[in-house]
Design an enzyme around this catalytic site. Structure first.
Site, PDB file in Angstrom:
ATOM      1  N   TRP A 127     -60.644 -83.525   2.368  1.00  0.00           N
ATOM      2  CA  TRP A 127     -59.373 -84.224   2.175  1.00  0.00           C
ATOM      3  C   TRP A 127     -59.220 -85.333   3.202  1.00  0.00           C
ATOM      4  CZ3 TRP A 127     -59.282 -82.773  -2.289  1.00  0.00           C
ATOM      5  CH2 TRP A 127     -59.381 -81.443  -2.689  1.00  0.00           C
ATOM      6  N   ASP A 128     -59.684 -85.107   4.427  1.00  0.00           N
ATOM      7  CA  ASP A 128     -59.658 -86.164   5.435  1.00  0.00           C
ATOM      8  C   ASP A 128     -60.491 -87.362   4.991  1.00  0.00           C
ATOM      9  OD1 ASP A 128     -57.945 -85.242   7.383  1.00  0.00           O
ATOM     10  OD2 ASP A 128     -59.501 -84.275   8.571  1.00  0.00           O
ATOM     11  N   ILE A 129     -61.696 -87.089   4.508  1.00  0.00           N
ATOM     12  CA  ILE A 129     -62.597 -88.173   4.092  1.00  0.00           C
ATOM     13  C   ILE A 129     -61.982 -88.964   2.938  1.00  0.00           C
ATOM     14  CG2 ILE A 129     -64.851 -88.709   3.116  1.00  0.00           C
ATOM     15  CD1 ILE A 129     -64.996 -87.830   6.023  1.00  0.00           C
TER      16      ILE A 129
END
Length: 400
Positions: free
Chosen positions: A160-162
């Site tokens: 999700w960060d990426i």
């Protein structure tokens, strides 16, 4: 070399993965990305993995191609310097990306007083501004209950960060296009959990739960709704085989020599394994042993030759060490990579942007900056400060 975003300047205030990965994406396409940190570095400056000398390879990996300044952002004068950087004049400047709290002096309304057409992408945890990180979002999205064969299984990739970082980069480009067309700036709000919710919705999970009222079962390493699984070979190697098209399926059947057995299953069940993904999934417990038996009697080299000859989609399981040591995709033979010297860390493979443009628009990935490496340079060429003015800022410990 110049890139397609040459001339664009983005100021970045960030920590961890989402925001710095978005800024790095823009830098790798040619934008001048200036990351500001507190003097001594932020909370991600020493995040593992570390070199023996204590330099963060994590920080290096997320900040390639940027310029770095250290500013005492706890001081009023330091805040003014950051605000001046974010709102500096120029048609391709006035862009700020941050996952710091966008309040007070760093709020859009406060900064916009210095430049009316400011573009600002503000990343938060949840849409209401409350805190969340990839690990707390991941546990709420349902995937740990679908992964593995029991218990809650977290994914080690901060997916999700990426995705959030790439979405933030798209947000910058969309807002910049809007400003180009209308002359108006934009505040773009982006919540990490919204990125995850959008993704699981796109893949049908939300509708499945809402409309069907079903909880997808754990299926281990099988591929949901199609044929795919890991298989062990005679030499102990393990491969993943996937058949998500009729061509891939017919190739697998031919390579394994199981046409007769497959025809018997189709006759018995009335299913069409060639034309329907879902039918292969329904009888995977019948198909898996056929493929497993074939794999168990072949080494990696033998299986590779046969599978490749029939156009089967497959891949070998390998460790990170094996990936770096022997996979040609992870080598200087791939135009993605270059061998780059990172001062203080060493020389290692460094990727540029995975987007492929003509060679004259490719950007050398370059090393990550040393913390604060470009402080004086940025103060001079962006803010137009003189050498004595910069020296006085150093003396008062406003910059470093």
């Amino acid at each position: 070399m110049s890139g397609v975003l040459e001339g664009m300047r983005v100021v970045e205030g960030s920590a961890f993965v989402a925001c710095p990965s978005g800024g790095m994406t823009l830098a790798q396409l040619g934008a001048d990305v200036i990351r500001f940190d507190a003097i001594g570095g932020g909370i991600d400056n020493h995040r593992w993995p570390l070199t023996p000398e204590g330099r963060s390879l994590y920080w290096e990996g997320l900040n390639k191609g940027k310029r770095s300044v250290q500013v005492n952002i706890g001081s009023a004068e330091g805040k003014e310097l950051v605000a001046a950087l974010a709102t500096a004049p120029g048609p391709d400047a006035g862009i700020l990306m941050t996952n710091f709290p966008a309040t007070g002096w760093l709020s859009y309304d406060s900064l916009r007083r210095h430049r009316d057409d400011l573009i600002m992408v503000a990343i938060t945890g949840n849409h209401d501004g409350s805190t969340a990180v990839d690990y707390t979002v991941n546990c709420a999205m349902g995937y740990p209950w679908l992964t593995g064969t029991g218990g809650t299984v977290n994914h080690v990739l901060p997916a999700w960060d990426i995705i959030c970082g790439q979405t933030a980069a798209v947000g910058v480009l969309a807002a910049e296009r809007h400003r180009f067309r209308t002359g108006q700036g934009r505040l773009v709000n982006l919540a990490l959990s919204d990125v995850a919710l959008a993704a699981v919705s796109m893949l049908g999970h939300v509708a499945e739960a809402q409309l069907l009222g079903t909880q997808r079962p754990r299926i281990g390493n099988d591929l949901y709704g199609a044929f795919g699984r890991d298989f062990e070979l005679a030499d102990g190697e393990r491969i993943q085989i996937v058949a998500v098209s009729a061509r891939q399926w017919t190739g697998l059947v031919a390579a394994c020599g199981i046409a007769g057995e497959v025809a018997a299953v189709e006759s018995e069940t009335g299913l069409s394994l060639t034309s329907t993904d879902g039918d292969r999934y329904r009888v995977r417990d019948r198909i898996n042993p056929m493929v497993a038996r074939w794999c168990a009697n072949r080494t990696l080299a033998e299986a590779a030759e046969a599978l490749d000859a029939h156009g089967v989609c497959w891949g070998r399981y390998q460790s990170m060490l094996e990936l770096v040591a022997g996979d040609p995709r992870c080598s200087a033979a791939n135009p993605l990579f270059a061998e780059v010297d990172h001062p203080g860390s060493g020389r290692y493979l460094t990727p540029g942007a995975p987007l492929r443009f003509p060679a004259d628009n490719m950007v050398d990935p370059g090393p990550a900056p040393r913390l604060g490496q470009h402080t004086d340079e940025v103060m001079a060429d962006v803010l137009g400060l003189s050498a004595p003015e910069i020296a006085r800022l150093h003396d008062r410990k406003i910059i470093a």
